[in-house]
Design an enzyme around this catalytic site. Structure first.
Site, PDB file in Angstrom:
ATOM      1  N   GLU A  58       6.446   3.631  -4.031  1.00 39.85           N
ATOM      2  CA  GLU A  58       6.350   2.578  -5.044  1.00 39.85           C
ATOM      3  C   GLU A  58       7.246   2.986  -6.204  1.00 39.85           C
ATOM      4  O   GLU A  58       7.754   4.095  -6.254  1.00 39.85           O
ATOM      5  CB  GLU A  58       4.885   2.371  -5.460  1.00 39.85           C
ATOM      6  CG  GLU A  58       4.062   1.833  -4.281  1.00 39.85           C
ATOM      7  CD  GLU A  58       2.626   1.444  -4.620  1.00 39.85           C
ATOM      8  OE1 GLU A  58       2.264   1.385  -5.800  1.00 39.85           O
ATOM      9  OE2 GLU A  58       1.871   1.203  -3.670  1.00 39.85           O
ATOM     10  N   CYS A  98      -2.665  13.662  -9.143  1.00 41.43           N
ATOM     11  CA  CYS A  98      -2.174  14.015  -7.811  1.00 41.43           C
ATOM     12  C   CYS A  98      -0.907  14.858  -7.896  1.00 41.43           C
ATOM     13  O   CYS A  98      -0.587  15.598  -6.981  1.00 41.43           O
ATOM     14  CB  CYS A  98      -1.939  12.757  -6.987  1.00 41.43           C
ATOM     15  SG  CYS A  98      -0.897  11.547  -7.796  1.00 41.43           S
ATOM     16  N   GLU A 157      -0.784   6.275  -1.447  1.00 36.19           N
ATOM     17  CA  GLU A 157      -0.435   7.392  -2.340  1.00 36.19           C
ATOM     18  C   GLU A 157      -1.639   8.317  -2.327  1.00 36.19           C
ATOM     19  O   GLU A 157      -2.678   7.995  -2.900  1.00 36.19           O
ATOM     20  CB  GLU A 157      -0.194   6.882  -3.764  1.00 36.19           C
ATOM     21  CG  GLU A 157       0.830   5.772  -3.886  1.00 36.19           C
ATOM     22  CD  GLU A 157       2.246   6.271  -3.732  1.00 36.19           C
ATOM     23  OE1 GLU A 157       2.465   7.491  -3.790  1.00 36.19           O
ATOM     24  OE2 GLU A 157       3.135   5.428  -3.530  1.00 36.19           O
ATOM     25  N   ASN A 181      -8.843   8.859 -11.560  1.00 33.89           N
ATOM     26  CA  ASN A 181      -8.222   9.849 -12.463  1.00 33.89           C
ATOM     27  C   ASN A 181      -7.345   9.194 -13.529  1.00 33.89           C
ATOM     28  O   ASN A 181      -7.301   9.659 -14.671  1.00 33.89           O
ATOM     29  CB  ASN A 181      -7.434  10.891 -11.657  1.00 33.89           C
ATOM     30  CG  ASN A 181      -6.395  10.280 -10.751  1.00 33.89           C
ATOM     31  OD1 ASN A 181      -6.471   9.104 -10.396  1.00 33.89           O
ATOM     32  ND2 ASN A 181      -5.414  11.070 -10.373  1.00 33.89           N
TER      33      ASN A 181
HETATM   34  O1  TXE Z   1     -11.635   9.360  -3.914  1.00 34.09           O
HETATM   35  P1  TXE Z   1     -11.505   8.161  -2.914  1.00 34.09           P
HETATM   36  P2  TXE Z   1     -12.846  10.339  -4.200  1.00 34.09           P
HETATM   37  C1  TXE Z   1      -8.556  13.206  -4.093  1.00 34.09           C
HETATM   38  C2  TXE Z   1      -9.160  14.392  -4.784  1.00 34.09           C
HETATM   39  C3  TXE Z   1     -10.606  14.088  -4.772  1.00 34.09           C
HETATM   40  C4  TXE Z   1     -10.735  13.444  -3.405  1.00 34.09           C
HETATM   41  C5  TXE Z   1     -11.936  12.553  -3.227  1.00 34.09           C
HETATM   42  O2  TXE Z   1      -8.911  15.560  -4.037  1.00 34.09           O
HETATM   43  O3  TXE Z   1     -11.400  15.233  -4.872  1.00 34.09           O
HETATM   44  O4  TXE Z   1      -9.568  12.664  -3.293  1.00 34.09           O
HETATM   45  O5  TXE Z   1     -12.062  11.697  -4.336  1.00 34.09           O
HETATM   46  C6  TXE Z   1     -12.127   3.655  -2.733  1.00 34.09           C
HETATM   47  N1  TXE Z   1     -12.245   1.636   1.956  1.00 34.09           N
HETATM   48  N2  TXE Z   1      -8.077  12.190  -5.004  1.00 34.09           N
HETATM   49  O6  TXE Z   1     -13.763  10.415  -3.037  1.00 34.09           O
HETATM   50  O7  TXE Z   1     -12.724   8.012  -2.075  1.00 34.09           O
HETATM   51  C7  TXE Z   1     -12.943   4.207  -3.862  1.00 34.09           C
HETATM   52  O8  TXE Z   1     -14.012   3.350  -4.172  1.00 34.09           O
HETATM   53  C8  TXE Z   1     -11.590   1.228   0.852  1.00 34.09           C
HETATM   54  C9  TXE Z   1      -6.662  12.146  -5.205  1.00 34.09           C
HETATM   55  O9  TXE Z   1     -13.412   9.979  -5.493  1.00 34.09           O
HETATM   56  O10 TXE Z   1     -10.200   8.316  -2.238  1.00 34.09           O
HETATM   57  C10 TXE Z   1     -11.911   4.292  -4.945  1.00 34.09           C
HETATM   58  O11 TXE Z   1     -11.691   3.011  -5.517  1.00 34.09           O
HETATM   59  N3  TXE Z   1     -11.663   1.873  -0.312  1.00 34.09           N
HETATM   60  C11 TXE Z   1      -6.234  10.940  -5.888  1.00 34.09           C
HETATM   61  C12 TXE Z   1     -10.661   4.722  -4.178  1.00 34.09           C
HETATM   62  O12 TXE Z   1     -10.925   4.389  -2.821  1.00 34.09           O
HETATM   63  C13 TXE Z   1     -12.408   2.986  -0.370  1.00 34.09           C
HETATM   64  C14 TXE Z   1      -7.094  10.313  -6.876  1.00 34.09           C
HETATM   65  C15 TXE Z   1     -10.331   6.200  -4.266  1.00 34.09           C
HETATM   66  O13 TXE Z   1     -11.469   6.939  -3.946  1.00 34.09           O
HETATM   67  C16 TXE Z   1     -13.108   3.463   0.755  1.00 34.09           C
HETATM   68  C17 TXE Z   1      -8.495  10.411  -6.542  1.00 34.09           C
HETATM   69  C18 TXE Z   1     -13.005   2.733   1.966  1.00 34.09           C
HETATM   70  N4  TXE Z   1     -13.612   3.109   3.069  1.00 34.09           N
HETATM   71  C19 TXE Z   1      -8.929  11.354  -5.658  1.00 34.09           C
HETATM   72  N5  TXE Z   1     -13.762   4.591   0.392  1.00 34.09           N
HETATM   73  C20 TXE Z   1      -4.761  10.737  -6.151  1.00 34.09           C
HETATM   74  N6  TXE Z   1      -3.953  10.570  -5.099  1.00 34.09           N
HETATM   75  O14 TXE Z   1      -4.345  10.682  -7.290  1.00 34.09           O
HETATM   76  C21 TXE Z   1     -13.479   4.812  -0.918  1.00 34.09           C
HETATM   77  N7  TXE Z   1     -12.681   3.838  -1.379  1.00 34.09           N
END
Ligand code: TXE
Length: 502
Positions: free
Chosen positions: A472, A292, A258, A160
């Site tokens: 952080e 977020c 986070e 994001n």
């Molecule tokens: O995020 P992911 P996704 C929330 C939001 C969204 C949901 C899913 O509700 O709809 O999460 O989003 C990496 N080991 N947020 O699936 O999977 C991945 O490659 C290590 C809130 O797109 O959480 C990416 O680099 N890493 C949020 C990162 O994790 C892993 C922002 C985040 O992806 C992994 C985004 C694993 N097993 C989504 N699996 C906020 N807090 O701002 C995935 N990744």
């Protein structure tokens, strides 16, 4: 720019390992798609455990070399030079970020790039001015605290706010003299490649920052599992955060998570309602609601509820949705077609749960030809949902807010705190005593009073409950990316030591 020209069609984006663009050992690639047009922007390296291994070896070598001996002043200068380097490429970075994420170019210019620059400058200053405590022990001893870098740290970042969040972690990690292996989101990888180049140009030695691209369960998981990665700073979804924690905890890694939010915006009848409307719209729909910190539950005191909701709907209808390249556009595409489907699924669920969609939630029909097939959705306001509904409990992470009336502070707090998340909240009132009282009672890591997303980089950032672990920002980042070592020095002539205590 990141390495281009590997094969036909879209340019290849390789890993950045040991100071050079490095193709994946497996040869695998993943498409990076522009969600506004469907165009393949880049074919990114599909990293795996072997690539992570190479990156960690490069990081360890950097720590054993000049980077491990760099002074505070040298590290601060690298960060400052990189901040200037990002600034010099601001236009190109804003374009890359807008294409990768679908966000309006105007937002990328006004928020993402300036904040990335500010992050690096801030941590250059923070490390220069850092202080550690000193404790005098009854005239017998002097205790002082050393900050020691952790070694190799892993950074996993989401789609994001790609460059904004990566620099938020890279800044303090490098300021303290760690070496980094970063895994950016596979959906939005390109600005990470530019950051690596800019840091190299700024004088960062090879291996001090490595970027491994690829999928979460492959490259991300391998990074989290790697025994030489001493700490992980992760920003992303709560479910993924739980997986990261389950992998990292038995390996005794330091962890900062986070995660998601379902943040309330509380509007009291005594608020400056015009300002509250502005703030509610900003909090609800900035970045298509994909921050977020977005305020996705709008709680309004019953005395002003009907009028406030009418005015809110009018403002939301007036938001301009369209081609992210158009500088007048306020909402661009969601990050992917798949994510748009997920948000649409929540709008269907909202209707099944008895919700009334007051506006939005549709695929716009007036898009220009260039973006006609993009992942767009008009911003939605949903009323009449009870607090236990899934639509009100679960993070949607899109341009959707729900509105709810309340009577008095107690009910406002019960609603605000009645979710598993506890990231942030904003509250709108002119009553100073109420502002302090309600802020203290909110289960949220960050509370804004009569504003939203006003950030001071010195303050703690992070969430309660299922919104994460740790903080952080400012000294909290410095604490996370270092180990504190206490040195106890006996003072001469202080007499015999007392009986040993634990
Ligand atoms: O995020 P992911 P996704 C929330 C939001 C969204 C949901 C899913 O509700 O709809 O999460 O989003 C990496 N080991 N947020 O699936 O999977 C991945 O490659 C290590 C809130 O797109 O959480 C990416 O680099 N890493 C949020 C990162 O994790 C892993 C922002 C985040 O992806 C992994 C985004 C694993 N097993 C989504 N699996 C906020 N807090 O701002 C995935 N990744």
């Amino acid at each position: 720019m990141p390495a281009e020209g590997h094969g036909p069609g879209a340019p290849a984006l390789d890993h950045w390992i040991a100071g050079a663009a490095t193709p994946p050992l497996s040869g695998g690639r993943v498409d990076d798609v522009d969600p506004a047009t469907g165009e393949v922007l880049a074919r990114i390296a599909r990293g795996d455990a072997d690539d992570v291994e190479r990156a960690v070896v490069a990081a360890r070598a950097a720590l054993a070399g000049p980077w491990g001996r760099a002074t505070v002043e040298e590290r601060a200068r690298v960060l400052e030079a990189a901040a200037a380097g990002l600034e010099a490429r601001a236009d190109a970075l804003a374009r890359l970020e807008s294409e990768d994420t679908g966000k309006p170019i105007a937002l990328a210019r006004a928020m993402d790039v300036p904040r990335a620059v500010a992050n690096l400058r801030f941590f250059a200053g923070a490390i220069r001015h850092d202080e550690t405590p000193c404790h005098r022990t009854d005239g017998r001893a002097l205790n002082y605290t050393l900050r020691r870098p952790l070694g190799v740290v892993g950074l996993v970042t989401p789609w994001n706010l790609p460059l904004y969040l990566l620099t938020w972690k890279v800044g303090p990690a490098l300021a303290l003299g760690n070496a980094v292996v970063a895994k950016p989101s596979e959906l939005t990888p390109r600005t990470a490649g530019v950051l690596a180049e800019v840091l190299a140009e700024a004088g960062l030695p090879p291996g001090a920052l490595n970027v491994v691209h690829g999928l979460g369960p492959e490259a991300g998981q391998a990074l989290v599992e790697h025994p030489d990665v001493k700490a992980l700073s992760f920003t992303g979804g709560t479910a993924t955060g739980a997986r990261v924690a389950a992998t990292a905890a038995p390996r005794f890694k330091k962890l900062s998570l986070e995660l998601g939010g379902k943040n309330p915006t509380l509007v009291f009848a005594d608020a400056d309602l015009e300002a509250a409307l502005d703030g509610t719209v900003r909090a609800g729909f900035t970045n298509q609601g994909q921050v977020c910190l977005c305020g996705s539950r709008v709680l309004v005191e019953r005395a002003v509820y009907a009028d406030f909701v009418d005015a809110l709907v009018a403002r939301v209808r007036a938001l301009r949705v369209g081609d992210p390249r158009d500088p007048e556009v306020q909402l661009g595409a969601l990050v992917s077609a798949g994510h748009r489907d997920k948000v649409e699924g929540y709008l269907r669920l909202a209707r099944e749960e008895g919700g009334r969609v007051l506006c939005g939630g549709e695929r716009p029909t007036d898009l220009s030809a260039r973006v006609a097939r993009g992942a767009f959705l008009t911003p939605a306001v949903v009323a009449d949902l009870g607090p236990a509904c899934r639509t009100v409990q679960e993070e949607i992470f899109g341009p959707v807010v729900t509105v709810h009336p309340f009577e008095g502070e107690a009910e406002a707090l019960a609603l605000a705190n009645g979710v598993r998340y506890g990231l942030s909240a904003s509250l709108w009132t002119r009553d100073l005593a109420r502002a302090h009282r309600v802020a203290a009672a909110l289960e949220a890591g960050m509370v804004w009073v009569n504003t939203w997303l006003l950030r001071d980089l010195r303050t703690p950032f992070g969430g309660l409950k299922d919104s994460g672990v740790g903080r952080e920002g400012g000294r909290w980042s410095l604490d996370f990316f270092s180990d504190a070592q206490n040195v106890c020095v006996a003072l001469e002539g202080a007499g015999p030591p007392p009986a040993p205590t634990a």
